[in-house]
Design a protein around this motif. Sequence first.
Motif, mmCIF file in Angstrom:
data_model
loop_
_atom_site.group_PDB
_atom_site.id
_atom_site.type_symbol
_atom_site.label_atom_id
_atom_site.label_comp_id
_atom_site.label_asym_id
_atom_site.label_seq_id
_atom_site.Cartn_x
_atom_site.Cartn_y
_atom_site.Cartn_z
ATOM 1 N N VAL A 141 0.838 -1.208 0.000
ATOM 2 C CA VAL A 141 0.000 0.000 0.000
ATOM 3 C C VAL A 141 0.867 1.250 0.000
ATOM 4 O O VAL A 141 0.592 2.219 -0.721
ATOM 5 C CB VAL A 141 -0.941 -0.007 1.226
ATOM 6 N N THR A 142 1.923 1.234 0.792
ATOM 7 C CA THR A 142 2.836 2.380 0.838
ATOM 8 C C THR A 142 3.509 2.602 -0.508
ATOM 9 O O THR A 142 3.627 3.731 -0.976
ATOM 10 C CB THR A 142 3.909 2.156 1.926
ATOM 11 N N GLY A 143 3.944 1.517 -1.133
ATOM 12 C CA GLY A 143 4.573 1.631 -2.436
ATOM 13 C C GLY A 143 3.636 2.189 -3.486
ATOM 14 O O GLY A 143 4.012 3.083 -4.256
ATOM 15 N N LEU A 144 2.402 1.699 -3.522
ATOM 16 C CA LEU A 144 1.435 2.182 -4.509
ATOM 17 C C LEU A 144 1.037 3.626 -4.250
ATOM 18 O O LEU A 144 0.836 4.404 -5.190
ATOM 19 C CB LEU A 144 0.186 1.289 -4.485
ATOM 20 N N ALA A 145 0.941 4.011 -2.979
ATOM 21 C CA ALA A 145 0.534 5.375 -2.637
ATOM 22 C C ALA A 145 1.591 6.397 -3.015
ATOM 23 O O ALA A 145 1.278 7.560 -3.293
ATOM 24 C CB ALA A 145 0.225 5.469 -1.143
ATOM 25 N N ASN A 146 2.859 5.995 -3.025
ATOM 26 C CA ASN A 146 3.949 6.932 -3.302
ATOM 27 C C ASN A 146 4.554 6.768 -4.690
ATOM 28 O O ASN A 146 5.496 7.473 -5.042
ATOM 29 C CB ASN A 146 5.059 6.755 -2.260
ATOM 30 N N LEU A 147 4.011 5.822 -5.453
ATOM 31 C CA LEU A 147 4.559 5.556 -6.775
ATOM 32 C C LEU A 147 4.223 6.683 -7.742
ATOM 33 O O LEU A 147 3.109 7.195 -7.771
ATOM 34 C CB LEU A 147 3.996 4.236 -7.313
ATOM 35 N N GLY A 148 5.214 7.103 -8.521
ATOM 36 C CA GLY A 148 5.016 8.171 -9.493
ATOM 37 C C GLY A 148 6.131 8.174 -10.516
ATOM 38 O O GLY A 148 7.061 7.351 -10.451
ATOM 39 N N PRO A 149 6.081 9.092 -11.464
ATOM 40 C CA PRO A 149 7.119 9.150 -12.512
ATOM 41 C C PRO A 149 8.530 9.303 -11.964
ATOM 42 O O PRO A 149 9.491 8.812 -12.559
ATOM 43 C CB PRO A 149 6.711 10.370 -13.342
ATOM 44 N N LEU A 150 8.662 9.999 -10.837
ATOM 45 C CA LEU A 150 9.979 10.263 -10.264
ATOM 46 C C LEU A 150 10.273 9.402 -9.036
ATOM 47 O O LEU A 150 11.311 9.584 -8.394
ATOM 48 C CB LEU A 150 10.100 11.753 -9.894
ATOM 49 N N THR A 151 9.356 8.525 -8.715
ATOM 50 C CA THR A 151 9.545 7.697 -7.513
ATOM 51 C C THR A 151 9.359 6.216 -7.849
ATOM 52 O O THR A 151 8.659 5.496 -7.144
ATOM 53 C CB THR A 151 8.546 8.115 -6.414
ATOM 54 N N GLY A 152 9.982 5.795 -8.930
ATOM 55 C CA GLY A 152 9.829 4.421 -9.381
ATOM 56 C C GLY A 152 10.368 3.389 -8.414
ATOM 57 O O GLY A 152 9.943 2.228 -8.444
ATOM 58 N N MET A 153 11.287 3.793 -7.543
ATOM 59 C CA MET A 153 11.878 2.828 -6.614
ATOM 60 C C MET A 153 10.851 2.276 -5.624
ATOM 61 O O MET A 153 11.062 1.211 -5.042
ATOM 62 C CB MET A 153 13.037 3.471 -5.845
#
Length: 213
Positions: A141-153
């Motif tokens: 959930v944390t990964g999906l919530a913070n995922l973006g073009p500049l936060t692929g990690m």
Amino acid sequence: MGCKLKSAKADSPFLDSIASVSTEQSCFVMDYDDALTSSVPSRAPKIPLGRRGWAFATDVFAASFLSALLGGGTFSLAGAISFLIVWFGLRAIVPLRNRGQSPGRWAFDLKLIDERYQGLPSFAELSKREAIAGFGAWLAVTGLANLGPLTGMYVLLLVPLGIDCGIAFADPAEQLAFHDRASGTRIVGSRRGYSLDLKVKKWVAIIRQRVKQ
């Protein structure tokens, strides 16, 4: 053993589709009941992984929503604590009071049993199971919530849950995720539940029929 129900031939494709959904639901329940009442010891029928996945996702969504109401943010200690408290309540406390069913399992006619005794798992087994599954769910959930073009990690945070649940796909014979293997539990069918997936199929059949008219 296996379901041998056959639905009566209807006069229209629409009624055929509704009848097939009703037959599927009856077969799903009766196969499990046959496994429980048969004089020959046998394992309960395996539940489709997709059905189990939707039940799990329902609980993840519910835990995320409720923890957000408590003020827990993503990727923080407070967020992790609030999510895991809610998760533990939904997936360990509720099933103890609800015959092995979390909200997600109830929605999809599933329940959790002890693999060895075929009964309700103990509090210790549920705690071990949901500690593993809950931590993986929170990371995902944390990964999906913070995922973006500049936060692929952040996609790497999905790996633990992927490994945990992926083990079930890697073993077609048992189809047990790591958290089930570690706790000695198994997901089986239940007569109690909302049959959400079957209701959705029926709604889709109705909508398609109305569109064609």
